[in-house]
Scaffold this motif. Structure first.
Motif, PDB file in Angstrom:
ATOM      1  N   PHE A 167      -3.608   3.589  -1.607  1.00  0.00           N
ATOM      2  CA  PHE A 167      -3.466   3.134  -2.906  1.00  0.00           C
ATOM      3  C   PHE A 167      -2.714   1.850  -3.109  1.00  0.00           C
ATOM      4  O   PHE A 167      -1.746   1.707  -2.434  1.00  0.00           O
ATOM      5  CB  PHE A 167      -3.028   4.227  -3.966  1.00  0.00           C
ATOM      6  N   GLY A 168      -3.148   1.025  -4.172  1.00  0.00           N
ATOM      7  CA  GLY A 168      -2.272  -0.182  -4.275  1.00  0.00           C
ATOM      8  C   GLY A 168      -1.124   0.483  -5.129  1.00  0.00           C
ATOM      9  O   GLY A 168      -0.994   1.409  -5.744  1.00  0.00           O
ATOM     10  N   PRO A 169       0.181  -0.240  -4.808  1.00  0.00           N
ATOM     11  CA  PRO A 169       1.359   0.271  -5.671  1.00  0.00           C
ATOM     12  C   PRO A 169       1.233   0.388  -7.021  1.00  0.00           C
ATOM     13  O   PRO A 169       1.917   1.251  -7.425  1.00  0.00           O
ATOM     14  CB  PRO A 169       2.294  -1.001  -5.270  1.00  0.00           C
ATOM     15  N   ALA A 170       0.856  -0.353  -7.955  1.00  0.00           N
ATOM     16  CA  ALA A 170       0.550  -0.076  -9.155  1.00  0.00           C
ATOM     17  C   ALA A 170      -0.425   1.212  -9.825  1.00  0.00           C
ATOM     18  O   ALA A 170      -0.243   1.775 -10.600  1.00  0.00           O
ATOM     19  CB  ALA A 170      -0.129  -1.571  -9.943  1.00  0.00           C
ATOM     20  N   THR A 171      -1.524   1.213  -8.775  1.00  0.00           N
ATOM     21  CA  THR A 171      -2.312   2.296  -8.847  1.00  0.00           C
ATOM     22  C   THR A 171      -1.364   3.657  -8.872  1.00  0.00           C
ATOM     23  O   THR A 171      -1.604   4.625  -9.635  1.00  0.00           O
ATOM     24  CB  THR A 171      -3.560   2.348  -8.185  1.00  0.00           C
ATOM     25  N   TRP A 172      -0.818   3.672  -7.888  1.00  0.00           N
ATOM     26  CA  TRP A 172       0.012   4.565  -7.444  1.00  0.00           C
ATOM     27  C   TRP A 172       0.978   5.110  -8.314  1.00  0.00           C
ATOM     28  O   TRP A 172       1.104   6.282  -8.879  1.00  0.00           O
ATOM     29  CB  TRP A 172       0.785   4.567  -6.212  1.00  0.00           C
ATOM     30  N   ARG A 173       1.526   4.115  -9.011  1.00  0.00           N
ATOM     31  CA  ARG A 173       2.684   4.279 -10.080  1.00  0.00           C
ATOM     32  C   ARG A 173       2.197   5.017 -11.318  1.00  0.00           C
ATOM     33  O   ARG A 173       2.644   5.708 -11.911  1.00  0.00           O
ATOM     34  CB  ARG A 173       3.534   2.916 -10.495  1.00  0.00           C
ATOM     35  N   ALA A 174       0.678   4.492 -11.564  1.00  0.00           N
ATOM     36  CA  ALA A 174       0.121   5.015 -12.664  1.00  0.00           C
ATOM     37  C   ALA A 174      -0.300   6.329 -12.647  1.00  0.00           C
ATOM     38  O   ALA A 174      -0.084   7.285 -13.481  1.00  0.00           O
ATOM     39  CB  ALA A 174      -1.132   3.803 -13.075  1.00  0.00           C
ATOM     40  N   PHE A 175      -0.786   6.675 -11.403  1.00  0.00           N
ATOM     41  CA  PHE A 175      -0.999   8.187 -11.168  1.00  0.00           C
ATOM     42  C   PHE A 175       0.043   8.832 -11.151  1.00  0.00           C
ATOM     43  O   PHE A 175       0.215  10.012 -11.794  1.00  0.00           O
ATOM     44  CB  PHE A 175      -1.680   8.151  -9.699  1.00  0.00           C
ATOM     45  N   VAL A 176       1.228   8.691 -10.502  1.00  0.00           N
ATOM     46  CA  VAL A 176       2.339   9.481 -10.444  1.00  0.00           C
ATOM     47  C   VAL A 176       2.957   9.631 -12.037  1.00  0.00           C
ATOM     48  O   VAL A 176       3.226  10.786 -12.310  1.00  0.00           O
ATOM     49  CB  VAL A 176       3.746   8.875  -9.751  1.00  0.00           C
ATOM     50  N   ALA A 177       2.916   8.514 -12.726  1.00  0.00           N
ATOM     51  CA  ALA A 177       3.449   8.497 -14.137  1.00  0.00           C
ATOM     52  C   ALA A 177       2.603   9.691 -15.018  1.00  0.00           C
ATOM     53  O   ALA A 177       3.041  10.368 -16.010  1.00  0.00           O
ATOM     54  CB  ALA A 177       3.246   7.350 -14.729  1.00  0.00           C
ATOM     55  N   ARG A 178       1.231   9.420 -14.730  1.00  0.00           N
ATOM     56  CA  ARG A 178       0.265  10.375 -15.570  1.00  0.00           C
ATOM     57  C   ARG A 178       0.623  12.104 -14.937  1.00  0.00           C
ATOM     58  O   ARG A 178       0.518  12.923 -15.882  1.00  0.00           O
ATOM     59  CB  ARG A 178      -1.168  10.162 -15.045  1.00  0.00           C
ATOM     60  N   VAL A 179       0.908  12.258 -13.835  1.00  0.00           N
ATOM     61  CA  VAL A 179       0.974  13.405 -13.130  1.00  0.00           C
ATOM     62  C   VAL A 179       2.096  14.064 -13.675  1.00  0.00           C
ATOM     63  O   VAL A 179       2.432  15.056 -14.133  1.00  0.00           O
ATOM     64  CB  VAL A 179       1.021  13.611 -11.597  1.00  0.00           C
ATOM     65  N   VAL A 180       3.311  13.339 -13.645  1.00  0.00           N
ATOM     66  CA  VAL A 180       4.659  13.710 -13.903  1.00  0.00           C
ATOM     67  C   VAL A 180       4.669  13.887 -15.696  1.00  0.00           C
ATOM     68  O   VAL A 180       5.383  14.765 -16.362  1.00  0.00           O
ATOM     69  CB  VAL A 180       5.700  12.659 -13.707  1.00  0.00           C
ATOM     70  N   HIS A 181       4.020  13.220 -16.501  1.00  0.00           N
ATOM     71  CA  HIS A 181       4.383  13.162 -17.719  1.00  0.00           C
ATOM     72  C   HIS A 181       3.084  13.751 -18.329  1.00  0.00           C
ATOM     73  O   HIS A 181       2.532  13.443 -19.674  1.00  0.00           O
ATOM     74  CB  HIS A 181       4.448  11.980 -18.539  1.00  0.00           C
ATOM     75  N   VAL A 223       0.788  -1.375  -0.134  1.00  0.00           N
ATOM     76  CA  VAL A 223      -0.126   0.064  -0.174  1.00  0.00           C
ATOM     77  C   VAL A 223       0.920   1.304   0.028  1.00  0.00           C
ATOM     78  O   VAL A 223       2.034   1.262   0.712  1.00  0.00           O
ATOM     79  CB  VAL A 223      -1.055  -0.047   1.247  1.00  0.00           C
ATOM     80  N   VAL A 224       0.179   2.389  -0.682  1.00  0.00           N
ATOM     81  CA  VAL A 224       0.985   3.829  -0.619  1.00  0.00           C
ATOM     82  C   VAL A 224      -0.093   4.540   0.133  1.00  0.00           C
ATOM     83  O   VAL A 224      -1.341   4.591  -0.450  1.00  0.00           O
ATOM     84  CB  VAL A 224       1.259   4.128  -1.965  1.00  0.00           C
ATOM     85  N   VAL A 225       0.402   5.395   1.195  1.00  0.00           N
ATOM     86  CA  VAL A 225      -0.616   6.112   1.670  1.00  0.00           C
ATOM     87  C   VAL A 225      -0.232   7.791   1.547  1.00  0.00           C
ATOM     88  O   VAL A 225       0.782   8.039   1.445  1.00  0.00           O
ATOM     89  CB  VAL A 225      -0.765   5.821   3.275  1.00  0.00           C
TER      90      VAL A 225
END
Length: 63
Positions: free
Chosen positions: A47-61, A31-33
């Motif tokens: 958030f689940g780790p995969a969901t968090w990574r997808a969110f961060v990737a979208r925000v950064v890019h 989990v990522v909180v």
């Protein structure tokens, strides 16, 4: 959810002006909180780790 072992880090986009400040703890298993750094005892989003990574990737890019 037990957050006693969470290692919180403040977003590099946060500032000391009292504005929008976010802290993330990604050291917990599975989990990522996320929380508002001005209200550390307040609500936490999880958030689940995969969901968090997808969110961060979208925000950064973002386009």
């Amino acid at each position: 959810m037990d957050l006693s072992d969470a290692r919180w880090r403040k977003s590099t986009r946060s500032n000391g002006q009292g504005g929008n400040c976010v802290e993330v703890a990604d050291n917990l298993s599975g989990v990522v909180v996320v929380r508002d750094s001005k209200d550390p005892g307040g609500p936490v989003l999880a958030f689940g780790p995969a969901t968090w990574r997808a969110f961060v990737a979208r925000v950064v890019h973002r386009p």
